[in-house]
Scaffold this motif. Structure first.
Motif, PDB file in Angstrom:
ATOM      1  N   ASP A   1      36.515  98.057 113.105  1.00 21.29           N
ATOM      2  CA  ASP A   1      36.222  97.288 111.900  1.00 21.29           C
ATOM      3  C   ASP A   1      36.523  98.086 110.638  1.00 21.29           C
ATOM      4  O   ASP A   1      37.026  97.541 109.651  1.00 21.29           O
ATOM      5  N   GLU A   2      36.226  99.386 110.673  1.00 22.05           N
ATOM      6  CA  GLU A   2      36.521 100.249 109.521  1.00 22.05           C
ATOM      7  C   GLU A   2      38.025 100.321 109.282  1.00 22.05           C
ATOM      8  O   GLU A   2      38.484 100.267 108.135  1.00 22.05           O
ATOM      9  N   ARG A   3      38.826 100.443 110.336  1.00 21.82           N
ATOM     10  CA  ARG A   3      40.289 100.461 110.190  1.00 21.82           C
ATOM     11  C   ARG A   3      40.796  99.169 109.583  1.00 21.82           C
ATOM     12  O   ARG A   3      41.650  99.185 108.696  1.00 21.82           O
ATOM     13  N   ARG A   4      40.273  98.046 110.063  1.00 20.36           N
ATOM     14  CA  ARG A   4      40.705  96.757 109.518  1.00 20.36           C
ATOM     15  C   ARG A   4      40.315  96.613 108.050  1.00 20.36           C
ATOM     16  O   ARG A   4      41.080  96.096 107.240  1.00 20.36           O
ATOM     17  N   PHE A   5      39.125  97.076 107.703  1.00 20.78           N
ATOM     18  CA  PHE A   5      38.665  96.998 106.328  1.00 20.78           C
ATOM     19  C   PHE A   5      39.548  97.849 105.419  1.00 20.78           C
ATOM     20  O   PHE A   5      39.966  97.407 104.344  1.00 20.78           O
ATOM     21  N   ARG A   6      39.863  99.063 105.849  1.00 18.87           N
ATOM     22  CA  ARG A   6      40.725  99.926 105.035  1.00 18.87           C
ATOM     23  C   ARG A   6      42.135  99.359 104.919  1.00 18.87           C
ATOM     24  O   ARG A   6      42.788  99.511 103.884  1.00 18.87           O
ATOM     25  N   ALA A   7      42.622  98.688 105.949  1.00 20.99           N
ATOM     26  CA  ALA A   7      43.933  98.043 105.880  1.00 20.99           C
ATOM     27  C   ALA A   7      43.910  96.909 104.865  1.00 20.99           C
ATOM     28  O   ALA A   7      44.874  96.716 104.115  1.00 20.99           O
ATOM     29  N   ASP A   8      42.828  96.163 104.810  1.00 14.84           N
ATOM     30  CA  ASP A   8      42.702  95.093 103.823  1.00 14.84           C
ATOM     31  C   ASP A   8      42.669  95.654 102.408  1.00 14.84           C
ATOM     32  O   ASP A   8      43.277  95.091 101.491  1.00 14.84           O
ATOM     33  N   LEU A   9      41.950  96.745 102.214  1.00 15.12           N
ATOM     34  CA  LEU A   9      41.884  97.357 100.881  1.00 15.12           C
ATOM     35  C   LEU A   9      43.249  97.856 100.433  1.00 15.12           C
ATOM     36  O   LEU A   9      43.591  97.778  99.260  1.00 15.12           O
ATOM     37  N   ALA A  10      44.016  98.391 101.370  1.00 17.55           N
ATOM     38  CA  ALA A  10      45.344  98.907 101.049  1.00 17.55           C
ATOM     39  C   ALA A  10      46.390  97.800 101.044  1.00 17.55           C
ATOM     40  O   ALA A  10      47.578  98.074 100.820  1.00 17.55           O
ATOM     41  N   GLU A  11      45.978  96.579 101.291  1.00 21.63           N
ATOM     42  CA  GLU A  11      46.846  95.400 101.343  1.00 21.63           C
ATOM     43  C   GLU A  11      47.941  95.535 102.394  1.00 21.63           C
ATOM     44  O   GLU A  11      49.079  95.135 102.191  1.00 21.63           O
TER      45      GLU A  11
END
Length: 73
Positions: free
Chosen positions: A38-48
């Motif tokens: 979930d943390e990886r997915r969240f950081r991917a969303d933040l980085a677009e």
């Protein structure tokens, strides 16, 4: 000292001091894996960046492991 021996020692010490028993080794492993994902997915969303899915990886591995045959004719 192995992880099992350390756990048994911690369990013994907790009983001697009247404290609750520590969780067994490996009890929360899947929860940690889910939180990491979930943390990886969240950081991917933040980085677009689009989150990578299991299907894309499976398709790439399939192409690598089973290359297409070339027909001559």
């Amino acid at each position: 000292m192995s992880i099992t021996q350390q756990y048994l020692l911690d369990l013994y010490r907790a009983q001697q001091h009247g404290e609750p028993a520590p969780p067994a080794p490996g009890t929360h492993d899947w929860q940690v894996v889910r939180e990491w994902r979930d943390e990886r997915r969240f950081r991917a969303d933040l980085a677009e960046h689009p989150a990578r899915g299991r299907k894309r990886i499976r398709n790439a591995l399939g192409r690598w492991l089973r290359p297409r045959r070339r027909f001559t004719g």
